[in-house]
Design a protein around this motif. Structure first.
Motif, PDB file in Angstrom:
ATOM      1  N   SER A   1      -8.707 -10.526 -16.034  1.00 49.32           N
ATOM      2  CA  SER A   1      -9.945 -11.662 -15.635  1.00 49.32           C
ATOM      3  C   SER A   1      -9.578 -12.043 -14.131  1.00 49.32           C
ATOM      4  O   SER A   1     -10.510 -12.413 -13.331  1.00 49.32           O
ATOM      5  CB  SER A   1     -10.222 -12.527 -16.400  1.00 49.32           C
ATOM      6  OG  SER A   1      -9.171 -13.429 -16.795  1.00 49.32           O
ATOM      7  N   GLN A   2      -8.329 -12.421 -13.755  1.00 53.98           N
ATOM      8  CA  GLN A   2      -7.949 -12.726 -12.604  1.00 53.98           C
ATOM      9  C   GLN A   2      -8.365 -11.763 -11.341  1.00 53.98           C
ATOM     10  O   GLN A   2      -8.456 -12.085 -10.199  1.00 53.98           O
ATOM     11  CB  GLN A   2      -6.322 -13.072 -12.250  1.00 53.98           C
ATOM     12  CG  GLN A   2      -6.293 -13.751 -11.138  1.00 53.98           C
ATOM     13  CD  GLN A   2      -4.616 -13.930 -11.080  1.00 53.98           C
ATOM     14  OE1 GLN A   2      -3.814 -13.715 -12.179  1.00 53.98           O
ATOM     15  NE2 GLN A   2      -3.899 -14.062  -9.915  1.00 53.98           N
ATOM     16  N   TYR A   3      -8.539 -10.647 -11.614  1.00 48.93           N
ATOM     17  CA  TYR A   3      -8.817  -9.538 -10.627  1.00 48.93           C
ATOM     18  C   TYR A   3     -10.217  -8.943 -10.351  1.00 48.93           C
ATOM     19  O   TYR A   3     -10.393  -7.813 -10.093  1.00 48.93           O
ATOM     20  CB  TYR A   3      -7.617  -8.491 -10.709  1.00 48.93           C
ATOM     21  CG  TYR A   3      -6.334  -9.133 -10.481  1.00 48.93           C
ATOM     22  CD1 TYR A   3      -5.817  -9.257  -9.162  1.00 48.93           C
ATOM     23  CD2 TYR A   3      -5.541  -9.230 -11.587  1.00 48.93           C
ATOM     24  CE1 TYR A   3      -4.485  -9.740  -9.018  1.00 48.93           C
ATOM     25  CE2 TYR A   3      -4.183  -9.794 -11.283  1.00 48.93           C
ATOM     26  CZ  TYR A   3      -3.576 -10.083 -10.013  1.00 48.93           C
ATOM     27  OH  TYR A   3      -2.381 -10.462  -9.768  1.00 48.93           O
ATOM     28  N   THR A   4     -11.068  -9.482 -11.592  1.00 48.49           N
ATOM     29  CA  THR A   4     -12.418  -9.210 -11.622  1.00 48.49           C
ATOM     30  C   THR A   4     -13.455  -9.993 -11.217  1.00 48.49           C
ATOM     31  O   THR A   4     -13.176 -11.205 -11.535  1.00 48.49           O
ATOM     32  CB  THR A   4     -12.689  -8.278 -13.066  1.00 48.49           C
ATOM     33  OG1 THR A   4     -12.367  -9.310 -14.126  1.00 48.49           O
ATOM     34  CG2 THR A   4     -11.853  -7.207 -13.263  1.00 48.49           C
ATOM     35  N   ILE A   5     -14.655  -9.357 -11.182  1.00 48.11           N
ATOM     36  CA  ILE A   5     -15.761 -10.406 -10.831  1.00 48.11           C
ATOM     37  C   ILE A   5     -16.129 -10.814 -12.123  1.00 48.11           C
ATOM     38  O   ILE A   5     -16.391 -10.009 -13.065  1.00 48.11           O
ATOM     39  CB  ILE A   5     -17.057  -9.626 -10.074  1.00 48.11           C
ATOM     40  CG1 ILE A   5     -16.502  -9.370  -8.597  1.00 48.11           C
ATOM     41  CG2 ILE A   5     -18.111 -10.636 -10.109  1.00 48.11           C
ATOM     42  CD1 ILE A   5     -17.465  -8.348  -7.969  1.00 48.11           C
ATOM     43  N   GLU A   6     -16.222 -12.207 -12.436  1.00 56.63           N
ATOM     44  CA  GLU A   6     -16.537 -12.594 -13.580  1.00 56.63           C
ATOM     45  C   GLU A   6     -18.189 -12.062 -14.196  1.00 56.63           C
ATOM     46  O   GLU A   6     -19.048 -12.076 -13.365  1.00 56.63           O
ATOM     47  CB  GLU A   6     -16.823 -14.360 -13.715  1.00 56.63           C
ATOM     48  CG  GLU A   6     -17.050 -14.808 -15.009  1.00 56.63           C
ATOM     49  CD  GLU A   6     -17.084 -16.384 -14.888  1.00 56.63           C
ATOM     50  OE1 GLU A   6     -17.601 -16.763 -15.868  1.00 56.63           O
ATOM     51  OE2 GLU A   6     -16.418 -16.724 -13.912  1.00 56.63           O
ATOM     52  N   GLY A   7     -17.989 -11.554 -15.322  1.00 54.73           N
ATOM     53  CA  GLY A   7     -19.160 -11.003 -16.076  1.00 54.73           C
ATOM     54  C   GLY A   7     -19.590  -9.549 -15.447  1.00 54.73           C
ATOM     55  O   GLY A   7     -20.548  -9.194 -15.731  1.00 54.73           O
ATOM     56  N   ASP A   8     -18.556  -9.160 -14.611  1.00 52.07           N
ATOM     57  CA  ASP A   8     -19.310  -7.568 -13.970  1.00 52.07           C
ATOM     58  C   ASP A   8     -18.072  -6.613 -14.249  1.00 52.07           C
ATOM     59  O   ASP A   8     -18.246  -5.590 -14.411  1.00 52.07           O
ATOM     60  CB  ASP A   8     -19.343  -8.125 -12.423  1.00 52.07           C
ATOM     61  CG  ASP A   8     -19.612  -6.712 -11.969  1.00 52.07           C
ATOM     62  OD1 ASP A   8     -18.856  -6.276 -11.103  1.00 52.07           O
ATOM     63  OD2 ASP A   8     -20.889  -6.568 -11.983  1.00 52.07           O
TER      64      ASP A   8
END
Length: 195
Positions: free
Chosen positions: A182-189
């Motif tokens: 989750s630290q390296y991704t766009i939230e919800g995407d």
């Protein structure tokens, strides 16, 4: 969906001489070979949609209408999406095309042809061609009928045989990113963020 490897090659072939690059670097991502296979099927000269598109493309006012008419845009999109091969989303990491079992054996020769043409184009112009990955191909091995996963399973030997430098950054990225996805991704995407 975005571009596939075949689109990269088309772009290079059309604009490369004007751009005059010193080096061509191709970053392979999740569905690049799959998109190319589906695009190739869709834009085959025997395909109904290809014939219709060719007919309209030769009409002098088509490009103008395409840019200025919402109705023409809607009609075009309806035709395109109605005739496109089925594609299924498999997970966030690999958008994932899927092909039939009988198509699996054609993946490597198909991809080799595209990269061979890119390589020939570069060699004729004394330009280096380098292939790498974006590093977001963690789950590729889980999709046995995903064309990009099939190709990547043989990419080291294919590129070595062709004399094209290749480096897959996925193993390094997997160690870092999977620990805190989750630290390296766009939230919800689930697409990569700026990190």
């Amino acid at each position: 969906g975005g571009w596939g490897t075949l689109d990269f090659w088309d772009y290079l072939n059309e604009f490369g001489d004007a751009i005059k690059p010193d080096m061509v670097i191709v970053f392979m991502n999740g569905d690049d070979i799959g998109r190319s296979i589906h695009r190739n099927l869709f834009f085959s000269p025997d395909n109904f949609s290809f014939k219709v598109k060719s007919l309209f493309s030769n009409w002098p006012f088509y490009a103008w209408l395409l840019e200025h008419s919402h109705l023409v845009q809607i009609a075009r999109k309806t035709l395109v999406y109605a005739k496109m091969p089925d594609r299924k989303e498999t997970n966030a990491m690999i958008p994932g095309s899927s092909i039939d079992d009988e198509q699996v054996s054609s993946v490597i020769p198909f991809a080799k042809k595209i990269f061979s043409e890119m390589n020939d184009w570069c060699k004729k112009r004394n330009i280096s061609l380098v292939i790498t990955t974006t590093g977001w191909l963690f789950h590729a091995e889980a999709h046995k009928n995903d064309p990009t996963a099939i190709f990547l399973s043989k990419a080291d030997s294919v590129f070595s045989e062709m004399g094209i430098p290749f480096y897959d950054t996925t193993p390094e990225n997997r160690e870092i990113i999977e620990q805190n996805f989750s630290q390296y991704t766009i939230e919800g995407d689930n697409h990569p963020n700026e990190k």
